[in-house]
Structure formats: structure tokens, C-alpha cells
Design an enzyme around this catalytic site. Structure first.
Site, PDB file in Angstrom:
ATOM      1  N   GLU A 241       0.884  -1.179   0.000  1.00 15.69           N
ATOM      2  CA  GLU A 241       0.000   0.000   0.000  1.00 15.69           C
ATOM      3  C   GLU A 241       0.913   1.217   0.000  1.00 15.69           C
ATOM      4  O   GLU A 241       1.421   1.617   1.051  1.00 15.69           O
ATOM      5  CB  GLU A 241      -0.904   0.003   1.249  1.00 15.69           C
ATOM      6  N   CYS A 275      -2.549   9.045   2.077  1.00 14.06           N
ATOM      7  CA  CYS A 275      -2.262   8.431   0.772  1.00 14.06           C
ATOM      8  C   CYS A 275      -3.365   8.787  -0.216  1.00 14.06           C
ATOM      9  O   CYS A 275      -3.128   8.850  -1.421  1.00 14.06           O
ATOM     10  CB  CYS A 275      -2.119   6.923   0.911  1.00 14.06           C
TER      11      CYS A 275
HETATM   12  P1  NAD Z   1       8.007   5.062   5.043  1.00 18.53           P
HETATM   13  O1  NAD Z   1       8.160   4.339   3.765  1.00 18.53           O
HETATM   14  O2  NAD Z   1       9.073   6.007   5.440  1.00 18.53           O
HETATM   15  O3  NAD Z   1       7.878   4.013   6.257  1.00 18.53           O
HETATM   16  C1  NAD Z   1       6.851   3.054   6.309  1.00 18.53           C
HETATM   17  C2  NAD Z   1       7.247   1.951   7.291  1.00 18.53           C
HETATM   18  O4  NAD Z   1       8.332   1.211   6.738  1.00 18.53           O
HETATM   19  C3  NAD Z   1       7.728   2.479   8.634  1.00 18.53           C
HETATM   20  O5  NAD Z   1       7.255   1.622   9.644  1.00 18.53           O
HETATM   21  C4  NAD Z   1       9.232   2.378   8.508  1.00 18.53           C
HETATM   22  O6  NAD Z   1       9.916   2.286   9.740  1.00 18.53           O
HETATM   23  C5  NAD Z   1       9.379   1.094   7.709  1.00 18.53           C
HETATM   24  N1  NAD Z   1      10.644   0.918   6.982  1.00 18.53           N
HETATM   25  C6  NAD Z   1      11.495   1.879   6.548  1.00 18.53           C
HETATM   26  N2  NAD Z   1      12.528   1.304   5.864  1.00 18.53           N
HETATM   27  C7  NAD Z   1      12.298  -0.033   5.866  1.00 18.53           C
HETATM   28  C8  NAD Z   1      12.992  -1.155   5.320  1.00 18.53           C
HETATM   29  N3  NAD Z   1      14.133  -1.010   4.629  1.00 18.53           N
HETATM   30  N4  NAD Z   1      12.475  -2.381   5.500  1.00 18.53           N
HETATM   31  C9  NAD Z   1      11.306  -2.544   6.174  1.00 18.53           C
HETATM   32  N5  NAD Z   1      10.609  -1.522   6.713  1.00 18.53           N
HETATM   33  C10 NAD Z   1      11.097  -0.275   6.577  1.00 18.53           C
HETATM   34  O7  NAD Z   1       6.593   5.785   4.982  1.00 18.53           O
HETATM   35  P2  NAD Z   1       5.928   6.790   6.031  1.00 18.53           P
HETATM   36  O8  NAD Z   1       6.615   8.118   5.983  1.00 18.53           O
HETATM   37  O9  NAD Z   1       5.775   6.120   7.344  1.00 18.53           O
HETATM   38  O10 NAD Z   1       4.462   6.937   5.431  1.00 18.53           O
HETATM   39  C11 NAD Z   1       4.152   7.835   4.406  1.00 18.53           C
HETATM   40  C12 NAD Z   1       3.966   7.103   3.096  1.00 18.53           C
HETATM   41  O11 NAD Z   1       3.058   6.026   3.270  1.00 18.53           O
HETATM   42  C13 NAD Z   1       3.363   7.994   2.017  1.00 18.53           C
HETATM   43  O12 NAD Z   1       3.994   7.741   0.793  1.00 18.53           O
HETATM   44  C14 NAD Z   1       1.910   7.525   1.966  1.00 18.53           C
HETATM   45  O13 NAD Z   1       1.260   7.750   0.754  1.00 18.53           O
HETATM   46  C15 NAD Z   1       2.065   6.070   2.240  1.00 18.53           C
HETATM   47  N6  NAD Z   1       0.810   5.529   2.735  1.00 18.53           N
HETATM   48  C16 NAD Z   1       0.108   4.712   1.927  1.00 18.53           C
HETATM   49  C17 NAD Z   1      -1.120   4.211   2.347  1.00 18.53           C
HETATM   50  C18 NAD Z   1      -1.936   3.297   1.475  1.00 18.53           C
HETATM   51  O14 NAD Z   1      -2.839   2.672   2.017  1.00 18.53           O
HETATM   52  N7  NAD Z   1      -1.678   3.205   0.188  1.00 18.53           N
HETATM   53  C19 NAD Z   1      -1.619   4.566   3.604  1.00 18.53           C
HETATM   54  C20 NAD Z   1      -0.863   5.413   4.391  1.00 18.53           C
HETATM   55  C21 NAD Z   1       0.348   5.896   3.962  1.00 18.53           C
END
Ligand code: NAD
Length: 523
Positions: A241, A275
Site C-alpha cells: 500500500e 495516501c
Molecule cells: P516510510 O516508507 O518512510 O515508512 C513506512 C514503514 O516502513 C515504517 O514503519 C518504517 O519504519 C518502515 N521501513 C522503513 N525502511 C524499511 C525497510 N528497509 N524495511 C522494512 N521496513 C522499513 O513511509 P511513512 O513516511 O511512514 O508513510 C508515508 C507514506 O506512506 C506515504 O507515501 C503515503 O502515501 C504512504 N501511505 C500509503 C497508504 C496506502 O494505504 N496506500 C496509507 C498510508 C500511507
């Protein structure tokens, strides 16, 4: 657990409205992930054996715990994500409660064994069934922007389906993570069935390396790509997502009062950090002047401030780099010919992470504002000639999460929805389908793959098994050994019987075709 000392293995819980550190939470050692996943796997076997009604009764208990703790949960969401309390109540608490309510009532029906009718004569003697079995341990890696709604609306169906869940909540919202784990303990779920692990990339990576049975990831495109690569190496299936760049198409016949309120709310709710935010507005020429005036008038009335102040409409961005990003996106758009009609600046006097709700017009696909995910409070408008041009522009994006169409003509709205590349299209509303438990959520392209929510989301967490029960237990199958020219002729007659079309061909070939079924195998 919160501590007063600040050892190196803790995560700070920070208020984005003030930059104040509210406490420290224990970071889960990456080295403990294999043990956590293996314990979850052991408990899951007994959990899966429980009748589904017992699992659903536990979910009702969870719903009651969420309801009873809603003030404490709301406070934590407001403190760590910065959003106004109203948004925490409507988006986080409601979605979590409704997920528990919905799956406790509907999981059994969704997972019922289904009969599969067979159309082919060759399979008429068989009865087909579809059954669903839990996958085992579901790893959930979540973003910070809906720190309760997203993890809980994934953990709950995982449990209803008979899985265990190990969830890494965001390192920006450790208090919310700790409260989620407490909810499951207080609701009496078996120990180790649901574990929240705390940390950043290294803990997320360790969770993947611990070989869960599926990874459900919510986050940015860049991290999603890393997660997909790491999972592919281990052949772990994923749901991704990722980001969105949702289009809102406003047709000239739309109710512009309503559509402008939707544009303002859809662009600024959660400070645009959704998102499903409205990130690209395409407005028909005939409506654009009044629509912009209404958006500007309404934007100017919004109050920017801390989410804990009941008067606040728009809260802060999550961290200072997000403020710098808004400045960069606006500068880039203006340098390429767009105009800021209101807002457009950071507001450091309010706190470290405030950026004004901003209306910007004359935006197009040459600008970063229409290419990259904004994830901030910017309402960006492009004028279009007509609906056809709006659809062309809306589809001109690597993202394909959701979109909305605004028109009084619902049939036209439906017809245009079919032309949009998106996982969901709302006609005369935006974003809110995320709160409909039955609605599948997810996209394609840069927005990821797979689904959460709805039956499609539940089935992502299941192994589908097809069971074939043959009614002719005493007969050898016609296609088995031994072969020969008689069988070849009979096979051809069967094909003509089945596929030539017309009753004449069927009658002509029926007898020879039947020989296929009742032949002597000549052993
Ligand atoms: P992010 O990608 O920075 O982090 C998401 C999660 O991944 C966090 O828990 C983070 O600690 C973890 N993470 C980071 N690096 C990782 C790795 N190498 N391996 C495994 N896990 C890792 O995103 P964010 O800033 O927390 O959220 C914002 C983003 O999320 C935006 O792009 C938004 O659009 C998206 N989002 C999408 C949806 C959806 O349903 N499509 C919903 C909410 C947010």
C-alpha cells in the site's frame, strides 16, 4: 514502556506541533525478531483451531477495549501525529472500531466453504469446493499517518482469519504502537499472538528476514521497493500500500459549494498527509473561476495550530524536512508558471512543522507538484477543457490509488469512473471509502499491489484451497493410460461434442464421445 532515562535503544515519541519529546519507548532488538515470529507461529496453530465464532467473540472484546480506551488512544494519536482530535476520532478510532465490529460479524460468512459448479461435461462427476486456510504469521509494516487505523484494520482481519500478526508500527508513533499491543493483552488474546515491534528500517528488515508468511506493507514508494525486493529474495508474498497522487475531477455541472468544501477538506485533512489526499484537481473551464474563489475563501477561514486545540482545523506536518519539501514543491511550481493564490509559506512562529494551507493554480504535469506525491496541505488546480481532457490528465501519472469525480449526473460519473486508472473512484465524495469496511483498498503502478480491507483484503491473508471430490470412485478416468487410436478418435469426438456448437454436432458425436468415458482401459 516509557522510561525517564534515555538509553540508546529507545525511540523518542515526539509532538510534531512543538517538537517536544514526550517520552521514550523501548526499541525492539532486531536480533529478537526470529524468536518473536517463531513464538507467534506456535500460538497461531491453536488460534487457528478455535471455531471462528470464538475468534470473532474475542474481536468483539477488542472492540469494547478500543471503545473504553478511546480517549487515551485519541490523545496518543493527536500527540504523536499532530492531527486534530476530530480527525483522530473519525479516521483512527472509527476505522479501528468498525473493523473489529465488521469482521466479528462477517468473517465467518466471508470464509465459508464455497461450492464451485463445473461447466465442463468432463468434470460433471466431480464436486468442487473452495476452502480458506490461514497463512500463519502475517507481518505488518505500517506508516505513521494513521497510527491506529492502518495497523488495526490489518491486524483485525488477520486474526479473524486465524493468523497471528507481528506488526512494526512507525518509529514516529511509538506510543500508539505500545497502546495497540496493550489493547490485545487487555482484551485477553493469547500471549504472543499479536506482537508490536518498535523501531525503524532495521527492525522492519529483521521482520522480513524472520520469514513471516506474508508481508503487508504501508509506506512510501522508495521503502516499498526495498521491502518488495527483500521479500522476493525469500519468496514471501506481499501487499504493498504505497503512495497516491489522487485526482479530483470537477465537472461544470457539479455543486461547486459542495465540491469546493470537499477539495479543501480532501487536500488539507491530516495536513494533506494521506495516501488518498486530493493532490491534483482538474476543473472544467466553465466552473473554474467560481471554484477557485470558493476554495480560496474557505482556505482562508481555516485555523492552523496544534491538534490538541479544539479550534484547530489543520495541524502540523510530521517533521521539519516535510516543511522544506513543501517550500521546494511550491518554488518549483512557481518557477514553471504556476501562481500561489493563498498560503504558500512555512509558519515557524507556530512551531517547527507548520505550513499554511495553500491554493495554487496553473499547475501542470511539468511540475513536481503534479509528478511526485505532495503529502502536505497544497490544493493544486489545473483547468481543463472538458471531462475527456480531465481523464487524460488524471491517468497521466505513475500512481493509481484513487480518484474522485464531481457531477450532479450520477450516470455520467459512473461512466467516467470506468475510464480512470485507479483502485477506487468516488463519485461526489473523496477519501472516505477507506472507512467503509466492505470496500477494498489498494492501487496499481507506483501505488503498489494487492488489497487491504473488504473481502479482497481478508483473502490476501488466506491460503485458498480447492477440493475436488470425484463421484465415480469405482471408475478409472477416461484420460488415463492406456492410450491408442480408439481413444484418440473418442477424444476427438468428445472435443466435437463439447465445442463444435449446435445441437446437431452434439448429437452426432454424443455416442463416440461417451465411449471416452466408458472405455475399457485394457490393463
Ligand atoms: P516510510 O516508507 O518512510 O515508512 C513506512 C514503514 O516502513 C515504517 O514503519 C518504517 O519504519 C518502515 N521501513 C522503513 N525502511 C524499511 C525497510 N528497509 N524495511 C522494512 N521496513 C522499513 O513511509 P511513512 O513516511 O511512514 O508513510 C508515508 C507514506 O506512506 C506515504 O507515501 C503515503 O502515501 C504512504 N501511505 C500509503 C497508504 C496506502 O494505504 N496506500 C496509507 C498510508 C500511507
Amino acid at each position: 514502556m516509557a522510561t525517564t532515562a534515555i538509553p540508546i535503544d529507545t525511540l523518542p515519541s515526539m509532538n510534531p506541533a512543538t517538537g517536544e519529546v514526550l517520552g521514550h519507548f523501548e526499541r525492539t532488538p532486531a536480533s529478537s525478531l526470529p524468536e518473536i515470529v517463531s513464538r507467534a507461529r506456535a500460538v497461531q496453530r491453536d488460534w487457528a483451531k478455535l471455531p471462528i465464532r470464538d475468534r470473532c467473540a474475542k474481536l468483539r472484546g477488542l472492540r469494547n477495549r478500543i471503545m473504553a480506551s478511546r480517549n487515551e488512544l485519541t490523545d496518543a494519536v493527536v500527540r504523536e501525529s499532530g492531527k486534530p482530535r476530530v480527525e483522530a476520532l473519525f479516521a483512527d478510532i472509527f476505522v479501528a472500531l468498525d473493523s473489529a465490529e465488521y469482521w466479528s460479524k462477517n468473517a465467518a460468512r466471508a470464509l465459508r466453504t464455497q461450492r464451485v459448479p463445473h461447466h465442463s461435461t468432463a468434470a460433471k462427476a466431480k464436486r468442487g469446493y473452495l476452502t480458506y486456510e490461514p497463512l500463519g504469521v502475517i507481518a505488518i509494516i505500517s506508516s505513521w499517518n494513521y497510527p491506529l487505523a492502518i495497523p488495526l484494520s490489518e491486524i483485525i482481519p488477520a486474526l479473524a482469519a486465524g493468523n497471528a500478526a507481528v506488526c512494526k508500527t512507525s518509529d514516529f508513533t511509538p506510543q500508539c504502537g505500545a497502546l495497540i499491543e496493550k489493547l490485545f493483552i487487555d482484551a485477553g488474546f493469547p500471549k504472543d499472538l499479536v506482537r508490536i515491534v518498535q523501531g525503524g528500517a532495521e527492525v522492519g528488515q529483521a521482520l522480513i528476514d524472520a520469514s513471516a508468511d506474508k508481508v503487508i506493507f504501508t509506506g512510501s514508494v522508495a521503502t516499498g521497493r526495498r521491502v518488495a525486493e527483500a521479500c522476493a529474495k525469500r519468496l514471501i508474498p506481499t501487499v504493498l500500500e504505497l503512495g497516491g497522487k489522487d485526482a479530483m475531477i470537477v465537472l461544470a455541472d457539479a455543486d461547486l459549494e459542495v465540491a469546493s468544501s470537499a477539495a479543501v477538506w480532501g487536500s488539507y485533512t491530516n495536513c494533506g498527509q494521506v495516501c488518498l489526499s486530493v493532490e491534483r484537481l482538474f476543473v472544467e473551464q466553465l466552473a473554474v473561476e467560481r471554484f477557485i474563489a470558493l476554495c480560496v475563501e474557505k482556505t482562508k477561514k481555516l485555523r492552523l495550530g496544534s491538534g490538541s486545540d479544539p479550534a484547530t482545523d489543520v495541524g502540523p506536518l510530521i517533521r521539519p524536512e516535510h516543511v522544506r519539501r513543501m517550500i521546494d514543491l511550491v518554488d518549483d511550481a512557481v518557477s514553471r508558471g504556476a501562481s500561489v493564490v493563498c498560503g504558500g509559506s512555512a509558519r515557524p512562529e507556530l512551531g517547527p512543522n507548520f505550513f499554511e494551507p495553500t491554493v495554487i493554480v496553473g499547475v501542470d504535469s511539468s511540475m513536481k507538484l503534479f509528478q511526485e506525491e505532495t503529502f502536505g496541505p497544497i490544493l493544486a488546480i489545473q483547468v481543463v477543457r472538458d471531462a475527456k481532457q480531465a481523464i487524460t490528465h488524471a491517468n497521466d501519472s505513475p500512481f493509481a490509488l484513487a480518484a474522485s469525480i464531481w457531477t450532479k449526473d450520477k450516470s455520467r460519473g459512473m461512466a467516467l469512473a470506468a475510464e480512470l486508472r485507479a483502485g477506487a473512484v468516488m463519485v461526489n465524495d473523496a477519501i472516505s471509502y477507506f472507512g467503509i469496511a466492505e470496500a477494498p483498498h489498494g492501487g496499481c503502478g507506483a501505488s503498489g499491489w494487492g488489497r487491504t480491507h473488504g473481502k479482497a483484503g481478508l483473502l490476501e491473508m488466506m491460503q485458498m484451497k480447492y477440493i475436488d471430490v470425484d463421484g465415480l470412485a469405482r471408475s478409472e478416468k477416461p484420460w488415463w493410460y492406456r492410450y491408442g487410436s480408439d481413444l484418440e478418435r473418442a477424444a476427438d469426438a468428445f472435443l466435437q461434442f463439447e465445442f463444435s456448437g449446435g445441437i446437431g454436432a452434439k448429437l452426432r458425436n454424443a455416442r463416440s464421445a461417451m465411449k471416452t468415458f466408458f472405455r475399457d482401459h485394457g490393463w
